[in-house]
Design a protein around this motif. Sequence first.
Motif, mmCIF file in Angstrom:
data_model
loop_
_atom_site.group_PDB
_atom_site.id
_atom_site.type_symbol
_atom_site.label_atom_id
_atom_site.label_comp_id
_atom_site.label_asym_id
_atom_site.label_seq_id
_atom_site.Cartn_x
_atom_site.Cartn_y
_atom_site.Cartn_z
ATOM 1 N N ARG A 112 6.296 18.451 -0.177
ATOM 2 C CA ARG A 112 5.547 17.200 -0.244
ATOM 3 C C ARG A 112 5.218 16.855 -1.701
ATOM 4 O O ARG A 112 5.294 15.708 -2.101
ATOM 5 C CB ARG A 112 4.272 17.265 0.587
ATOM 6 N N GLN A 113 4.860 17.849 -2.510
ATOM 7 C CA GLN A 113 4.576 17.589 -3.922
ATOM 8 C C GLN A 113 5.820 17.076 -4.626
ATOM 9 O O GLN A 113 5.758 16.127 -5.405
ATOM 10 C CB GLN A 113 4.061 18.861 -4.607
ATOM 11 N N VAL A 116 6.459 13.512 -3.567
ATOM 12 C CA VAL A 116 5.542 12.587 -4.248
ATOM 13 C C VAL A 116 6.005 12.323 -5.673
ATOM 14 O O VAL A 116 6.039 11.176 -6.123
ATOM 15 C CB VAL A 116 4.090 13.135 -4.222
ATOM 16 N N ARG A 120 7.089 8.696 -7.041
ATOM 17 C CA ARG A 120 6.252 8.067 -8.065
ATOM 18 C C ARG A 120 6.979 7.917 -9.401
ATOM 19 O O ARG A 120 6.872 6.889 -10.052
ATOM 20 C CB ARG A 120 4.967 8.882 -8.279
ATOM 21 N N GLU A 127 1.432 3.982 -5.686
ATOM 22 C CA GLU A 127 0.830 4.972 -4.800
ATOM 23 C C GLU A 127 0.865 4.499 -3.353
ATOM 24 O O GLU A 127 1.117 5.288 -2.439
ATOM 25 C CB GLU A 127 -0.606 5.258 -5.234
ATOM 26 N N ALA A 130 4.501 4.785 -2.062
ATOM 27 C CA ALA A 130 4.829 6.194 -1.830
ATOM 28 C C ALA A 130 4.120 6.704 -0.578
ATOM 29 O O ALA A 130 4.708 7.438 0.223
ATOM 30 C CB ALA A 130 4.453 7.043 -3.045
ATOM 31 N N ALA A 131 2.878 6.300 -0.409
ATOM 32 C CA ALA A 131 2.122 6.708 0.780
ATOM 33 C C ALA A 131 2.786 6.182 2.047
ATOM 34 O O ALA A 131 2.916 6.905 3.042
ATOM 35 C CB ALA A 131 0.680 6.209 0.687
ATOM 36 N N VAL A 141 -1.352 10.914 -1.783
ATOM 37 C CA VAL A 141 -0.344 10.791 -2.831
ATOM 38 C C VAL A 141 -0.972 11.106 -4.187
ATOM 39 O O VAL A 141 -0.405 11.853 -4.990
ATOM 40 C CB VAL A 141 0.291 9.379 -2.836
ATOM 41 N N GLN A 144 -1.761 14.922 -4.351
ATOM 42 C CA GLN A 144 -0.529 15.708 -4.429
ATOM 43 C C GLN A 144 0.123 15.569 -5.799
ATOM 44 O O GLN A 144 0.622 16.547 -6.352
ATOM 45 C CB GLN A 144 0.448 15.287 -3.332
ATOM 46 N N ALA A 145 0.129 14.353 -6.355
ATOM 47 C CA ALA A 145 0.698 14.134 -7.690
ATOM 48 C C ALA A 145 -0.114 14.899 -8.734
ATOM 49 O O ALA A 145 0.457 15.548 -9.626
ATOM 50 C CB ALA A 145 0.747 12.645 -8.021
#
Length: 168
Positions: A112-113, A116, A120, A127, A130-131, A141, A144-145
């Motif tokens: 997931r990271q 993201v 991004r 954001e 991306a979400a 998001v 995680q970023a």
Amino acid sequence: MDREVELREFVSARGAALSRAAYLLTGDHQAAEDLVQETYVVLVRRWQKSGQVDPEAYVRRILYTRFVDGWRRRRLRELPWASPPDTAGADEAGTATDRLTLASALARLTPRQRAVLVLRFYEDLTEQQAAAALGVSPNTVKSQARVALQRLRELAPDAVAPFEGVES
């Protein structure tokens, strides 16, 4: 226009971009090809039902979801490089070393990271976008970023220079 024709045109037009995104997620050409193929299988099954949904966002959501779900099913394994990096020139060697260091650091992030960061910074999505692609909240998001960039700074401080201006 016939939905099947629309699907063919979409895949033809966006296939290369999906392959690049899949490679950035997986770090391996064969795994990226497999991920794109899995995405296409899901897309074809659901295409007729997708109706007026934006096909770009729809297929990207499938791609990222399949990547995260696939990682859960089969934990990452170390993959050998097809050939060693070219170290003929000092500058090229430094660039290759930075690239390998960053790739190794990215591989140590959670799926997931990584997703993201790809959305991004490679796809240049907001954001909110991306979400929506990942099916999570914008705050997820952001967090995680932030965590992913901090982890990259710890793992590869010299290779993360392009991200230094990014808020974490």
